[in-house]
Design a protein around this motif. Structure first.
Motif, short mmCIF file in Angstrom:
data_model
loop_
_atom_site.label_atom_id
_atom_site.label_comp_id
_atom_site.label_asym_id
_atom_site.label_seq_id
_atom_site.Cartn_x
_atom_site.Cartn_y
_atom_site.Cartn_z
N ALA A 181 0.85 -1.20 0.00
CA ALA A 181 0.00 0.00 0.00
C ALA A 181 0.88 1.24 0.00
O ALA A 181 0.68 2.17 -0.80
N GLY A 182 1.87 1.27 0.88
CA GLY A 182 2.80 2.38 0.90
C GLY A 182 3.74 2.35 -0.29
O GLY A 182 4.09 3.40 -0.84
N GLY A 183 4.15 1.16 -0.70
CA GLY A 183 5.09 1.03 -1.81
C GLY A 183 4.52 1.53 -3.12
O GLY A 183 5.19 2.24 -3.88
N LEU A 184 3.29 1.17 -3.43
CA LEU A 184 2.67 1.62 -4.67
C LEU A 184 2.46 3.13 -4.65
O LEU A 184 2.57 3.80 -5.68
N THR A 243 4.24 -1.38 5.91
CA THR A 243 4.04 -2.75 6.39
C THR A 243 2.64 -2.85 6.97
O THR A 243 1.88 -1.87 6.97
N THR A 244 2.28 -4.04 7.48
CA THR A 244 1.02 -4.20 8.21
C THR A 244 1.33 -4.26 9.70
O THR A 244 2.02 -5.18 10.13
N PRO A 245 0.88 -3.29 10.48
CA PRO A 245 1.16 -3.33 11.92
C PRO A 245 0.56 -4.57 12.57
O PRO A 245 -0.52 -5.03 12.20
N ALA A 246 1.26 -5.12 13.54
CA ALA A 246 0.73 -6.28 14.27
C ALA A 246 -0.47 -5.90 15.12
O ALA A 246 -1.29 -6.76 15.45
N ARG A 247 -0.56 -4.63 15.46
CA ARG A 247 -1.67 -4.16 16.30
C ARG A 247 -2.89 -3.88 15.44
O ARG A 247 -2.89 -3.00 14.59
N ARG A 248 -3.94 -4.62 15.72
CA ARG A 248 -5.20 -4.52 14.98
C ARG A 248 -5.77 -3.11 14.99
O ARG A 248 -6.31 -2.63 13.98
N SER A 249 -5.67 -2.42 16.12
CA SER A 249 -6.29 -1.10 16.27
C SER A 249 -5.67 -0.04 15.38
O SER A 249 -6.25 1.03 15.18
N MET A 250 -4.51 -0.33 14.82
CA MET A 250 -3.85 0.65 13.95
C MET A 250 -4.39 0.64 12.53
O MET A 250 -4.14 1.58 11.77
N LEU A 251 -5.12 -0.39 12.16
CA LEU A 251 -5.67 -0.45 10.80
C LEU A 251 -7.04 0.21 10.80
O LEU A 251 -8.04 -0.37 11.23
N THR A 252 -7.06 1.45 10.35
CA THR A 252 -8.26 2.27 10.35
C THR A 252 -8.47 2.91 8.98
O THR A 252 -7.53 2.98 8.16
N ALA A 253 -9.67 3.43 8.76
CA ALA A 253 -9.96 4.11 7.50
C ALA A 253 -9.06 5.33 7.31
O ALA A 253 -8.63 5.63 6.19
N ASP A 254 -8.75 6.03 8.39
CA ASP A 254 -7.88 7.21 8.28
C ASP A 254 -6.49 6.83 7.76
O ASP A 254 -5.90 7.58 6.98
N ARG A 255 -5.98 5.69 8.18
CA ARG A 255 -4.64 5.28 7.76
C ARG A 255 -4.57 5.07 6.25
O ARG A 255 -3.55 5.37 5.63
N TYR A 256 -5.65 4.57 5.65
CA TYR A 256 -5.60 4.22 4.23
C TYR A 256 -6.41 5.17 3.34
O TYR A 256 -6.52 4.94 2.14
N ARG A 257 -6.94 6.24 3.94
CA ARG A 257 -7.82 7.13 3.17
C ARG A 257 -7.10 7.74 1.96
O ARG A 257 -7.66 7.80 0.86
N GLU A 258 -5.89 8.19 2.13
CA GLU A 258 -5.17 8.84 1.04
C GLU A 258 -4.45 7.85 0.14
O GLU A 258 -4.48 7.99 -1.08
#
Length: 469
Positions: free
Chosen positions: A319-322, A386-401
């Motif tokens: 996601a970050g790489g692309l 990367t994908t954080p091991a912590r589930r709570s870090m995967l949010t819509a805000d993180r991937y919105r842009e």
């Protein structure tokens, strides 16, 4: 942005869970000879953490050192970002440091090295985890038990996972549109996958490759073995581990858990393994994918971003790489790996391993805890590398842009498919991987090559697994 520039920033993640561990095996084999090489005058009293350089630039090092100093001003910390091309090169340089009497206290280790470190080089974290159980409850409640179990060996825990990547399927939106195809459903099948590749091929030119994958342990042939209900080595669970599961996880989450994975008897000639290879050979025969290349997929970003590749297996790191490669949100998306007999998927994880030679083991434990904190990882993984091991870090805000739209797939690969597991990485992983890569290339020369190549693979795997690391 060029492929070469991207490879220094994020392509590490593409190869992070498929790189060779031969140098690590050398470290383990030489351990008895090296542990006494303590040269006076080289130690300034700092806690030394060795990381793979391309993943830890100056900003990441500053985040860790300044943050740790605020929490533990009494512990001097030095992060040694070892500049290396891949994990094999990285471990070779760690070996050099050990030989020179300058061994680090902590080493960042991916799934490939977990069991080898645990068996020969590492220190179990059990006593500290038990002591600081109250402090760690929030961490374990936020981390999927499959990730934790992948860091266990023979009943003990050797690392706290801070990141992982599962082999999901990335799709180029431009190619989907060109083929008149819709985004696949979450429960799509192998037949759906094949049909999509054919539609992509019909709607594209001769320079187009519908499916591209690289020949390595992570994300290579292994996802197809998992999907077909098999594995390269027989898989079971070590006994033990209840001390951890009973303390931190509810009954539903600890059901079926053990003391870590055991990968033992080679089964390359199993009919389901042969079936998976035959399927991949058929895709090559039909010109729906090329014979897999070795390495870490360094050229893949360019061909995917320009629409010359339709789909490829990758994890959250892409996601970050692309985005770094210039692809905007909406120009790509991600879905689970397709179902075959099962829809079990594979992942690789990483965390900090404590070396037995460390004289600062209590201080090292404090760093391990700090590095797994949510606020630490929020600062460290801002660019979705990367994908954080912590589930709570995967949010819509993180991937919105950056995207992708179906970002939930990254953690749901664990949450919705609880049998998803780590790539097979026994202590003999270096030789196992070399055998896999060698014979996979030969097996896929044609469909007639599959059975003879797998028989040779079986023989070589048996020899590899008989050797003591």
């Amino acid at each position: 942005m060029t492929d070469s520039h991207f490879s220094r920033r994020s392509l590490l993640r593409y190869g992070a869970y498929g790189a060779g561990a031969a140098a690590l095996a050398g470290t383990a084999a030489s351990w008895d000879r090296l542990t006494g090489a303590d040269i006076p005058g080289r130690d300034d009293g700092s806690l030394v953490v060795a990381t793979l350089g391309p993943a830890y630039g100056p900003e990441a090092i500053r985040t860790l050192t300044e943050g740790f100093k605020k929490v533990h001003p009494d512990i001097k910390l030095r992060i040694n970002a070892v500049q290396a091309t891949d994990w094999s090169d990285f471990f070779a340089k760690i070996l050099t440091q050990i030989a020179a009497g300058t061994a680090p206290d902590l080493v960042y280790v991916a799934t490939e090295g977990v069991q080898l470190f645990a068996q020969r080089l590492g220190v179990a974290l059990d006593k500290w985890v038990k002591r600081d159980a109250d402090e760690l409850r929030e961490y374990f409640a936020d981390v999927h038990p499959s990730l934790v179990e992948s860091m266990m060996y023979e009943g003990s825990l050797y690392q706290l996972p801070v990141e992982f990547n599962a082999a999901d399927i990335y799709l180029n939106s431009q190619v989907l549109k060109r083929a008149g195809a819709s985004f696949p459903a979450a429960d799509w099948t192998r037949n759906d996958f094949t049909a999509l590749l054919r539609d992509m091929k019909k709607s594209s030119g001769s320079q187009f490759t519908p499916y591209f994958w690289t020949n390595r342990l992570w994300g290579g042939v292994v996802p197809w073995l998992f999907a077909n209900g098999t594995n390269l080595l027989s898989e079971s669970k070590a006994p033990g581990g209840s001390w951890l599961w009973d303390s931190f996880y509810p009954a539903a989450d600890r059901q079926g858990r053990g003391g870590g994975y055991r990968w033992t008897t080679p089964q390359a000639t199993h009919e389901r393994v042969e079936e998976a290879y035959d399927y991949l050979a058929s895709l090559i025969q039909e010109d729906l994918c090329t014979r897999p290349e070795g390495g870490n997929g360094q050229n893949l970003i360019g061909v995917f971003s320009t629409g010359r590749v339709g789909v490829t297996p990758a994890g959250g790191f892409w996601a970050g790489g692309l985005n770094l490669a210039g692809m905007k949100n909406g120009s790509f998306d991600v879905q689970y790996f397709p179902r075959w007999r099962t829809q079990r998927m594979q992942f690789g994880a990483a965390g900090y391993a404590l070396l037995r030679t460390s004289k600062l083991q209590d201080e090292a434990w404090e760093f391990i805890k700090f590095a797994s904190r949510r606020d630490t990882l929020m600062r460290l993984f801002e660019t979705n590398q990367t994908t954080p091991a912590r589930r709570s870090m995967l949010t819509a805000d993180r991937y919105r842009e950056m995207g992708p739209s179906h970002w939930q797939v990254f953690y749901d690969t664990l949450d919705k498919f609880p049998d998803t597991g780590p790539i097979p990485a026994p202590p003999q992983v270096a030789e196992v991987e070399q055998v896999l890569l060698k014979h996979t290339g030969t097996a896929l020369a044609s469909r007639r090559s599959v059975a003879p190549a797998l028989r040779r693979m079986q023989s070589d795997l048996e020899k590899a697994m008989e050797r003591d690391v």
